[in-house]
Design a protein around this motif. Structure first.
Motif, PDB file in Angstrom:
ATOM      1  N   UNK A  40       0.810  -1.217   0.000  1.00  0.00           N
ATOM      2  CA  UNK A  40       0.000   0.000   0.000  1.00  0.00           C
ATOM      3  C   UNK A  40       0.844   1.268   0.000  1.00  0.00           C
ATOM      4  N   UNK A  41       2.135   1.155   0.289  1.00  0.00           N
ATOM      5  CA  UNK A  41       3.003   2.328   0.303  1.00  0.00           C
ATOM      6  C   UNK A  41       4.367   1.980   0.851  1.00  0.00           C
ATOM      7  N   UNK A  42       5.204   2.997   0.981  1.00  0.00           N
ATOM      8  CA  UNK A  42       6.546   2.795   1.518  1.00  0.00           C
ATOM      9  C   UNK A  42       7.069   4.122   2.039  1.00  0.00           C
ATOM     10  N   UNK A  43       8.047   4.036   2.917  1.00  0.00           N
ATOM     11  CA  UNK A  43       8.727   5.203   3.458  1.00  0.00           C
ATOM     12  C   UNK A  43      10.223   4.926   3.483  1.00  0.00           C
ATOM     13  N   UNK A  44      11.007   6.003   3.495  1.00  0.00           N
ATOM     14  CA  UNK A  44      12.454   5.886   3.631  1.00  0.00           C
ATOM     15  C   UNK A  44      12.834   6.500   4.976  1.00  0.00           C
ATOM     16  N   UNK A  45      13.697   5.793   5.712  1.00  0.00           N
ATOM     17  CA  UNK A  45      14.115   6.228   7.039  1.00  0.00           C
ATOM     18  C   UNK A  45      15.619   6.445   7.089  1.00  0.00           C
ATOM     19  N   UNK A  46      16.018   7.486   7.820  1.00  0.00           N
ATOM     20  CA  UNK A  46      17.422   7.774   8.103  1.00  0.00           C
ATOM     21  C   UNK A  46      17.743   7.099   9.429  1.00  0.00           C
ATOM     22  N   UNK A  47      18.292   5.915   9.356  1.00  0.00           N
ATOM     23  CA  UNK A  47      18.550   5.117  10.549  1.00  0.00           C
ATOM     24  C   UNK A  47      17.475   4.062  10.713  1.00  0.00           C
ATOM     25  N   UNK A  48      17.599   3.238  11.736  1.00  0.00           N
ATOM     26  CA  UNK A  48      16.621   2.169  11.958  1.00  0.00           C
ATOM     27  C   UNK A  48      15.198   2.733  12.071  1.00  0.00           C
ATOM     28  N   UNK A  50      12.712   2.034  13.821  1.00  0.00           N
ATOM     29  CA  UNK A  50      12.178   2.203  15.175  1.00  0.00           C
ATOM     30  C   UNK A  50      12.568   3.551  15.785  1.00  0.00           C
ATOM     31  N   UNK A  51      13.542   4.240  15.185  1.00  0.00           N
ATOM     32  CA  UNK A  51      13.912   5.582  15.647  1.00  0.00           C
ATOM     33  C   UNK A  51      12.988   6.658  15.078  1.00  0.00           C
ATOM     34  N   UNK A  52      12.102   6.273  14.161  1.00  0.00           N
ATOM     35  CA  UNK A  52      11.061   7.147  13.597  1.00  0.00           C
ATOM     36  C   UNK A  52      11.605   8.363  12.841  1.00  0.00           C
ATOM     37  N   UNK A  74      26.738   8.819   7.948  1.00  0.00           N
ATOM     38  CA  UNK A  74      27.217   7.635   8.680  1.00  0.00           C
ATOM     39  C   UNK A  74      26.085   6.674   9.060  1.00  0.00           C
ATOM     40  N   UNK A  75      24.857   7.168   9.050  1.00  0.00           N
ATOM     41  CA  UNK A  75      23.718   6.310   9.388  1.00  0.00           C
ATOM     42  C   UNK A  75      23.249   5.562   8.144  1.00  0.00           C
ATOM     43  N   UNK A  76      22.637   4.421   8.355  1.00  0.00           N
ATOM     44  CA  UNK A  76      22.114   3.641   7.234  1.00  0.00           C
ATOM     45  C   UNK A  76      20.699   4.099   6.901  1.00  0.00           C
ATOM     46  N   UNK A  77      20.340   3.976   5.626  1.00  0.00           N
ATOM     47  CA  UNK A  77      18.989   4.287   5.176  1.00  0.00           C
ATOM     48  C   UNK A  77      18.205   2.988   5.031  1.00  0.00           C
ATOM     49  N   UNK A  78      16.905   3.074   5.277  1.00  0.00           N
ATOM     50  CA  UNK A  78      16.025   1.905   5.181  1.00  0.00           C
ATOM     51  C   UNK A  78      14.810   2.237   4.334  1.00  0.00           C
ATOM     52  N   UNK A  79      14.400   1.289   3.516  1.00  0.00           N
ATOM     53  CA  UNK A  79      13.122   1.340   2.825  1.00  0.00           C
ATOM     54  C   UNK A  79      12.169   0.479   3.638  1.00  0.00           C
ATOM     55  N   UNK A  80      11.042   1.050   4.040  1.00  0.00           N
ATOM     56  CA  UNK A  80      10.044   0.301   4.801  1.00  0.00           C
ATOM     57  C   UNK A  80       8.815   0.126   3.916  1.00  0.00           C
TER      58      UNK A  80
END
Length: 113
Positions: A40-48, A50-52, A74-80
């Motif tokens: 239904x969708x996706x978001x990209x996060x700067x860091x884990x 759970x850090x929102x 230095x932080x990892x990016x995540x596709x949720x």
């Protein structure tokens, strides 16, 4: 071919094979979650996730994120990936990802490259 030409040719082949090994495949959310919910969708996060620290999308058309400016982060990016049944799937993105997009109204797709 002289020995110096052979050496240069070998070095060029080695360089190309190393570059090919560094390239990443497109990263995409599966169309369905393990429980059967549709994407239904996706978001990209700067860091884990759970850090929102979700990133705001760029641009006016559709949903996209320009990630080139995050390569030295230095932080990892995540596709949720988010599914209609409430399921989520987190995918860590490689540092060389340039962009992520979410598209579609009926059949949603989310991919990064």
């Amino acid at each position: 071919m002289s020995s110096s030409e052979t050496g240069l040719f070998g070095a060029a082949l080695l360089g190309l094979s190393l570059l090919a090994g560094c390239a990443h495949a497109e990263i995409a959310c599966p169309a369905k979650a393990a429980g059967g919910g549709t994407l239904s969708g996706a978001q990209v996060f700067d860091g884990p996730p759970e850090e929102l620290a979700s990133l705001a999308p760029d641009g006016d058309e559709g949903v996209s994120w320009d990630l080139k400016g995050y390569r030295d982060n230095p932080r990892e990016l995540y596709l949720v990936c988010e599914y209609a049944d409430g399921a989520k799937q987190n995918m860590r993105l490689p540092k060389d990802v340039s962009e992520c997009t979410v598209a579609g109204k009926g059949e949603v797709t989310a991919r990064c490259n």
